[in-house]
Design an enzyme around this catalytic site. Structure first.
Site, PDB file in Angstrom:
ATOM      1  N   SER A  22       7.324   3.464   2.704  1.00  0.00           N
ATOM      2  CA  SER A  22       8.126   4.473   3.273  1.00  0.00           C
ATOM      3  C   SER A  22       8.910   5.049   2.212  1.00  0.00           C
ATOM      4  CB  SER A  22       8.750   4.058   4.266  1.00  0.00           C
ATOM      5  OG  SER A  22       9.905   4.909   4.728  1.00  0.00           O
ATOM      6  N   TYR A  28      15.402  -2.383   7.267  1.00  0.00           N
ATOM      7  CA  TYR A  28      14.264  -1.570   7.188  1.00  0.00           C
ATOM      8  C   TYR A  28      13.905  -1.481   5.888  1.00  0.00           C
ATOM      9  CZ  TYR A  28      10.720   1.986   8.191  1.00  0.00           C
ATOM     10  OH  TYR A  28       9.501   2.770   8.079  1.00  0.00           O
TER      11      TYR A  28
HETATM   12  N1  LIG Z   1       7.425   8.009  11.379  1.00  0.00           N
HETATM   13  C1  LIG Z   1       7.961   7.948  10.076  1.00  0.00           C
HETATM   14  O1  LIG Z   1       8.935   8.779   9.973  1.00  0.00           O
HETATM   15  C2  LIG Z   1       7.705   6.983   9.193  1.00  0.00           C
HETATM   16  C3  LIG Z   1       7.921   7.221   7.645  1.00  0.00           C
HETATM   17  C4  LIG Z   1       7.724   6.158   6.682  1.00  0.00           C
HETATM   18  C5  LIG Z   1       7.019   5.409   7.116  1.00  0.00           C
HETATM   19  N2  LIG Z   1       6.516   4.917   8.342  1.00  0.00           N
HETATM   20  C6  LIG Z   1       5.804   3.667   8.475  1.00  0.00           C
HETATM   21  O2  LIG Z   1       4.635   4.249   9.229  1.00  0.00           O
HETATM   22  C7  LIG Z   1       4.018   3.109   9.711  1.00  0.00           C
HETATM   23  C8  LIG Z   1       3.554   3.696  11.282  1.00  0.00           C
HETATM   24  O3  LIG Z   1       4.597   4.230  11.834  1.00  0.00           O
HETATM   25  P1  LIG Z   1       4.464   5.592  12.902  1.00  0.00           P
HETATM   26  O4  LIG Z   1       5.412   6.610  12.409  1.00  0.00           O
HETATM   27  O5  LIG Z   1       3.055   5.646  13.172  1.00  0.00           O
HETATM   28  O6  LIG Z   1       5.271   4.638  14.187  1.00  0.00           O
HETATM   29  P2  LIG Z   1       4.481   4.613  15.636  1.00  0.00           P
HETATM   30  O7  LIG Z   1       3.857   5.643  16.340  1.00  0.00           O
HETATM   31  O8  LIG Z   1       5.591   3.816  16.562  1.00  0.00           O
HETATM   32  O9  LIG Z   1       3.394   3.458  15.706  1.00  0.00           O
HETATM   33  C9  LIG Z   1       3.339   2.204  15.032  1.00  0.00           C
HETATM   34  C10 LIG Z   1       2.091   1.405  15.146  1.00  0.00           C
HETATM   35  O10 LIG Z   1       2.474   0.228  14.740  1.00  0.00           O
HETATM   36  C11 LIG Z   1       2.051  -0.622  15.745  1.00  0.00           C
HETATM   37  N3  LIG Z   1       2.390  -1.995  15.670  1.00  0.00           N
HETATM   38  C12 LIG Z   1       3.891  -2.269  15.773  1.00  0.00           C
HETATM   39  N4  LIG Z   1       4.041  -3.664  15.875  1.00  0.00           N
HETATM   40  C13 LIG Z   1       2.922  -4.243  15.756  1.00  0.00           C
HETATM   41  C14 LIG Z   1       2.381  -5.686  16.057  1.00  0.00           C
HETATM   42  N5  LIG Z   1       3.310  -6.474  15.668  1.00  0.00           N
HETATM   43  N6  LIG Z   1       1.068  -5.787  15.903  1.00  0.00           N
HETATM   44  C15 LIG Z   1       0.222  -4.706  15.668  1.00  0.00           C
HETATM   45  N7  LIG Z   1       0.575  -3.498  15.764  1.00  0.00           N
HETATM   46  C16 LIG Z   1       2.181  -3.360  15.794  1.00  0.00           C
HETATM   47  C17 LIG Z   1       2.092   0.109  17.156  1.00  0.00           C
HETATM   48  O11 LIG Z   1       1.209  -0.631  18.043  1.00  0.00           O
HETATM   49  P3  LIG Z   1       1.545  -1.473  19.438  1.00  0.00           P
HETATM   50  O12 LIG Z   1       2.984  -1.159  19.560  1.00  0.00           O
HETATM   51  O13 LIG Z   1       0.424  -0.966  20.433  1.00  0.00           O
HETATM   52  O14 LIG Z   1       1.167  -2.820  18.936  1.00  0.00           O
HETATM   53  C18 LIG Z   1       1.771   1.251  16.759  1.00  0.00           C
HETATM   54  O15 LIG Z   1       0.294   1.582  16.697  1.00  0.00           O
HETATM   55  C19 LIG Z   1       5.143   2.086  10.074  1.00  0.00           C
HETATM   56  O16 LIG Z   1       4.678   1.132   9.127  1.00  0.00           O
HETATM   57  C20 LIG Z   1       6.184   2.770   9.498  1.00  0.00           C
HETATM   58  O17 LIG Z   1       7.148   2.222   9.099  1.00  0.00           O
HETATM   59  C21 LIG Z   1       6.861   5.951   9.184  1.00  0.00           C
END
Ligand SMILES: NC(=O)c1ccc[n+]([C@@H]2O[C@H](COP(=O)([O-])OP(=O)(O)OC[C@H]3O[C@@H](n4cnc5c(N)ncnc54)[C@H](OP(=O)(O)O)[C@@H]3O)[C@@H](O)[C@H]2O)c1
Length: 263
Positions: free
Chosen positions: A158, A171
């Site tokens: 990120s 975070y």
């Molecule tokens: N959205 C942003 O602004 C942003 C910016 C920078 C980086 N990121 C990073 O991008 C990645 C994905 O985020 P997103 O934006 O797509 O958020 P999201 O829509 O909330 O998706 C998060 C995913 O991670 C899975 N997950 C969480 N805990 C888990 C666990 N213990 N075991 C297996 N799967 C798990 C969730 O699935 P389940 O709940 O079904 O397990 C879900 O599929 C993360 O690493 C986040 O830090 C996001």
């Protein structure tokens, strides 16, 4: 000097028939990456805890128009914090398709509160998921790539892994760790033919903001009127990195909304 090297331009790679394991495929960025890969003919193991969401995605990806040759999917329910779940996911992928080419270590979540106010249990869960779960995914997912001497690892860090913010101590700490882990891994496996790409997105609208229980003003304060990214933007960045010829490793991609100045 140049005669010692093959300097002919190499074509982009065709991803058809590659095999990927995507963690966090049930939502947001991971779901979009899985979709973009499968539509390009990649066979994808979809890993997360919410099986019904993974089944729905698999169902959606099984529908395609005539002339398209999408990849197959395999739903694997599990938690990245559980070593046996991660091992089972890698083994199930190998059992199904006989190889693994691409590991997308994407599962994770955010949580913002000052150091003094932060909930210690939530910190533990986040560190376990974003750092320990990432390490487990890499430990077990990268071994089959090394055995074959090729493959590509995508680590979802990120901008929080580059720029610390007030309220982001925990975070940002996990994402600085993710970036460091990815770059250590790159140095270990690059000389053995395995590429590692760290993706560092700015604001992407997904379930992330809900899971992180963001106060309503947090995203507007970061965007200051800018148009945010969506998961498809990140999936396209991942495809760009994967399609480059084997000698060309995109090590890091920082992708912010154009108007996002900070963080
Ligand atoms: N959205 C942003 O602004 C942003 C910016 C920078 C980086 N990121 C990073 O991008 C990645 C994905 O985020 P997103 O934006 O797509 O958020 P999201 O829509 O909330 O998706 C998060 C995913 O991670 C899975 N997950 C969480 N805990 C888990 C666990 N213990 N075991 C297996 N799967 C798990 C969730 O699935 P389940 O709940 O079904 O397990 C879900 O599929 C993360 O690493 C986040 O830090 C996001």
């Amino acid at each position: 000097m140049s005669a010692a090297y093959d300097t002919s331009p190499k074509p982009l790679q065709d991803l058809h028939e590659r095999v990927a394991l995507v963690t966090g495929a049930s939502s947001g960025i991971g779901e979009a990456i899985a979709e973009h890969l499968v539509r390009r003919g990649v066979h994808a193991a979809l890993f997360a805890r919410r099986s019904e969401r993974l089944e729905a995605l698999a169902e959606r990806l099984s529908v395609h128009s005539e002339g398209e040759h999408p990849g197959e999917t395999l739903v694997i329910t599990g938690d990245v914090r559980q070593e046996e779940d991660v091992q089972r996911a890698v083994q199930a992928t190998l059992d199904r398709w006989g190889k693994l080419d691409i590991v997308v270590a994407n599962a994770g979540f955010g949580y913002r509160l000052s150091v003094v106010e932060g909930d210690t249990q939530r910190w533990k869960e986040m560190i376990d998921t974003n750092v320990y779960g990432l390490l487990l995914t890499l430990k077990h997912g990268v071994a089959p790539l090394l055995e074959r001497g090729s493959g590509h690892v995508i680590v979802m860090s990120s901008v929080a892994g580059r720029v610390p913010t007030p309220g982001g101590a925990a975070y940002c700490g996990t994402k600085f760790a993710a970036t460091a882990i990815a770059d250590s891994l790159r140095q270990e496996v690059g000389p053995k033919g395995v590429r590692v790409t760290t993706i560092e997105p700015g604001v992407v609208i997904s379930e992330f903001q809900q899971v992180a229980q963001y106060a309503p003003e947090i995203v507007p304060n970061m965007l200051k009127g800018a148009e945010p990214l969506v998961p498809t933007d990140i999936a396209r960045a991942v495809v760009f990195a994967l399609e480059q010829p084997a000698h060309f490793a995109v090590n890091e991609m920082v992708v912010r909304p154009t108007g996002q100045a900070y963080p």
